[in-house]
Motif scaffolding. Structure first.
Motif, PDB file in Angstrom:
ATOM      1  N   ARG A 108       1.217 -26.773  22.923  1.00  0.00           N
ATOM      2  CA  ARG A 108      -0.053 -27.063  23.590  1.00  0.00           C
ATOM      3  C   ARG A 108      -0.558 -25.779  24.260  1.00  0.00           C
ATOM      4  N   THR A 109      -1.822 -25.761  24.617  1.00  0.00           N
ATOM      5  CA  THR A 109      -2.358 -24.567  25.295  1.00  0.00           C
ATOM      6  C   THR A 109      -1.677 -24.359  26.645  1.00  0.00           C
ATOM      7  N   SER A 110      -1.080 -25.417  27.207  1.00  0.00           N
ATOM      8  CA  SER A 110      -0.333 -25.300  28.466  1.00  0.00           C
ATOM      9  C   SER A 110       1.029 -24.643  28.252  1.00  0.00           C
ATOM     10  N   GLY A 111       1.431 -24.503  26.986  1.00  0.00           N
ATOM     11  CA  GLY A 111       2.736 -23.923  26.668  1.00  0.00           C
ATOM     12  C   GLY A 111       3.793 -24.957  26.350  1.00  0.00           C
ATOM     13  N   ALA A 112       3.528 -26.235  26.642  1.00  0.00           N
ATOM     14  CA  ALA A 112       4.496 -27.297  26.373  1.00  0.00           C
ATOM     15  C   ALA A 112       4.663 -27.493  24.866  1.00  0.00           C
ATOM     16  N   LEU A 113       5.912 -27.667  24.448  1.00  0.00           N
ATOM     17  CA  LEU A 113       6.212 -27.894  23.037  1.00  0.00           C
ATOM     18  C   LEU A 113       6.273 -29.390  22.759  1.00  0.00           C
ATOM     19  N   PHE A 114       5.904 -29.784  21.539  1.00  0.00           N
ATOM     20  CA  PHE A 114       5.947 -31.189  21.162  1.00  0.00           C
ATOM     21  C   PHE A 114       6.051 -31.310  19.649  1.00  0.00           C
ATOM     22  N   TRP A 115       6.593 -32.444  19.190  1.00  0.00           N
ATOM     23  CA  TRP A 115       6.681 -32.733  17.762  1.00  0.00           C
ATOM     24  C   TRP A 115       5.326 -33.223  17.281  1.00  0.00           C
ATOM     25  N   CYS A 116       4.956 -32.778  16.100  1.00  0.00           N
ATOM     26  CA  CYS A 116       3.645 -33.083  15.561  1.00  0.00           C
ATOM     27  C   CYS A 116       3.748 -33.348  14.056  1.00  0.00           C
TER      28      CYS A 116
END
Length: 182
Positions: free
Chosen positions: A83-91
């Protein structure tokens, strides 16, 4: 036909959509912007590389898109994004290029946030490679040959993956990695 610049079907689609040219976001819908913690206007003209967890991941996907088996112009996978916030996530990512022979010229891509079903676990690049190949059903020996590692090294990576994903056996690990219910 409605004006594509103000098409409500695109803007309010129940999946994140982005139109890319040369791997640069030219337009995105509201859900895509929400998924990546930004406004559509802020993401316009942003290189998609900015939303990958690393330059290596961006490079790897680019190389896959240029393989002969990807020349259909259609591609899909599940991967970690940023994310633009730097948080990682599965997509979950699905895309179609307008010209399979030139996959980066122009294409439409959909993005679905899987973070509710699949939390992010920090993996080394090698663990990520072993995890992907394990989910494809390759044995430790086959993975070793593909990655130029000994099968024992592959087994060591798999053992670390079992611990990181709190899995007792390989089938449970594969289920957790693939997001399948146990």
């Amino acid at each position: 036909m409605s004006d594509p610049a103000t098409d409500p079907a695109f803007d309010y689609a129940p999946v994140g959509l982005a139109l890319l040219e040369h791997r640069i976001i030219k337009r995105c819908n509201l859900l895509f912007a929400e998924i990546f913690d930004a406004s559509p206007e802020a993401l316009c003209e942003t290189p998609i590389a900015a939303l990958y967890p690393s330059a290596e991941d961006y490079q790897r996907i680019g190389e896959i898109l240029q393989l002969p088996e990807s020349q259909s112009g259609i591609y899909h996978d599940e991967r970690i994004m940023r994310r633009t916030s730097g948080a990682l996530f599965w997509c979950r990512v699905r895309g179609r290029s307008l010209d399979g022979a030139r996959p980066f010229q122009a294409g439409v891509w959909s993005f679905a946030d899987l973070s509710e079903e699949r939390p992010v676990v920090s993996l080394t690049p090698r663990e990520r490679e072993v995890a992907i190949l394990t989910c494809r059903g390759l044995s430790a020996k086959e993975i070793g040959l593909k990655l130029d590692l000994s099968y024992r090294t592959v087994e060591t990576h798999r053992a670390r993956l079992l611990v990181k994903f709190n899995a007792k056996k390989l089938p449970e690990l594969v289920a957790k990695l693939s997001g399948m219910p146990l």
